[in-house]
Scaffold this motif. Structure first.
Motif, PDB file in Angstrom:
ATOM      1  N   THR A  96     -25.892  61.895  25.612  1.00 56.15           N
ATOM      2  CA  THR A  96     -25.628  60.506  25.236  1.00 56.15           C
ATOM      3  C   THR A  96     -25.422  60.370  23.728  1.00 56.15           C
ATOM      4  O   THR A  96     -24.560  59.617  23.279  1.00 56.15           O
TER       5      THR A  96
ATOM      6  N   SER B  71     -26.329  59.682  38.800  1.00 55.98           N
ATOM      7  CA  SER B  71     -26.881  60.512  37.746  1.00 55.98           C
ATOM      8  C   SER B  71     -25.963  61.718  37.548  1.00 55.98           C
ATOM      9  O   SER B  71     -25.691  62.430  38.503  1.00 55.98           O
ATOM     10  N   PRO B  72     -25.440  61.993  36.386  1.00 57.94           N
ATOM     11  CA  PRO B  72     -25.521  61.174  35.173  1.00 57.94           C
ATOM     12  C   PRO B  72     -24.655  59.910  35.306  1.00 57.94           C
ATOM     13  O   PRO B  72     -23.665  59.922  36.029  1.00 57.94           O
TER      14      PRO B  72
ATOM     15  N   ALA C 176     -30.078  57.122  29.393  1.00 57.14           N
ATOM     16  CA  ALA C 176     -29.937  58.420  30.065  1.00 57.14           C
ATOM     17  C   ALA C 176     -29.745  59.531  29.031  1.00 57.14           C
ATOM     18  O   ALA C 176     -29.215  59.309  27.937  1.00 57.14           O
ATOM     19  N   LYS C 177     -30.177  60.741  29.382  1.00 60.22           N
ATOM     20  CA  LYS C 177     -30.029  61.887  28.472  1.00 60.22           C
ATOM     21  C   LYS C 177     -28.576  62.346  28.404  1.00 60.22           C
ATOM     22  O   LYS C 177     -28.093  62.737  27.344  1.00 60.22           O
ATOM     23  N   GLU C 178     -27.885  62.314  29.564  1.00 60.29           N
ATOM     24  CA  GLU C 178     -26.487  62.744  29.643  1.00 60.29           C
ATOM     25  C   GLU C 178     -25.660  61.659  30.318  1.00 60.29           C
ATOM     26  O   GLU C 178     -26.174  60.892  31.121  1.00 60.29           O
ATOM     27  N   VAL C 179     -24.357  61.651  29.985  1.00 58.17           N
ATOM     28  CA  VAL C 179     -23.432  60.700  30.618  1.00 58.17           C
ATOM     29  C   VAL C 179     -22.159  61.416  31.029  1.00 58.17           C
ATOM     30  O   VAL C 179     -21.780  62.418  30.423  1.00 58.17           O
TER      31      VAL C 179
ATOM     32  N   ILE D  60     -19.262  65.845  31.254  1.00 52.63           N
ATOM     33  CA  ILE D  60     -20.659  65.457  31.048  1.00 52.63           C
ATOM     34  C   ILE D  60     -21.086  65.921  29.659  1.00 52.63           C
ATOM     35  O   ILE D  60     -20.834  67.055  29.269  1.00 52.63           O
TER      36      ILE D  60
END
Length: 163
Positions: free
Chosen positions: A28, A50-51, A10-13, A25
């Motif tokens: 990653t 998501s995220p 994922a791009k963001e967590v 947020i």
């Protein structure tokens, strides 16, 4: 399935810190850098949002927790095997000690035990019941009674579950 560190795509967590504090947020890559600086692993707790929510866990602890959880699930799911041990109402002391040790070992390994005393005549019912009461008392530190002492026809029995 345990998703951790570089396997998280994922791009963001949504990140949670080592003490359970919410870190918000973040990208990653930043979360992975933070995990490395704290000597921790970045572990994804759910892939369905998501995220994805991730948390920092001390290095090596995530796999250890996962394997322990798997072991507990297997232990809960697996039905307890009941081992039947046969005795007589007028058992010698040495034989009693041997059977008791055998039952204690079975209980400690996670199996249920069902001592069964076969009766020959009507007069053996009471000594058999007393013998099982003594046995239950002697095995109290390893197991507990699931059923009461049952006298039925030609046998006296009780079921003991591991603690």
């Amino acid at each position: 399935m345990l998703m951790m560190n570089n396997k998280i795509k994922a791009k963001e967590v949504q990140l949670t810190g080592l003490e359970g504090e919410d870190l918000g947020i973040m990208p990653t890559a930043d979360a992975l850098a933070m995990a490395q600086s704290h000597k921790a692993d970045l572990v994804c707790t759910s892939l369905f949002s998501s995220p994805p929510p991730c948390k920092l866990v001390l290095r090596g602890m995530a796999k250890q927790e996962a394997s322990q959880q798997k072991r507990e699930e297997r232990h809960r799911a697996g039905d307890v095997k009941v081992k039947e041990i046969r005795l007589t109402p007028y058992i010698e002391e040495h034989d009693y000690d041997t059977k008791k040790a055998q039952m204690q070992k079975l209980l400690q390994s996670g199996n249920a035990v069902q001592p069964v005393i076969r009766l020959q005549g009507k007069k053996e019912g009471e000594p058999a019941r007393k013998l099982l009461e003594q046995l239950v008392a002697d095995l109290a530190q390893a197991g507990r009674k699931e059923t009461g002492i049952q006298i039925s026809g030609k046998q006296v029995t009780v079921k003991l579950l591991p603690l």
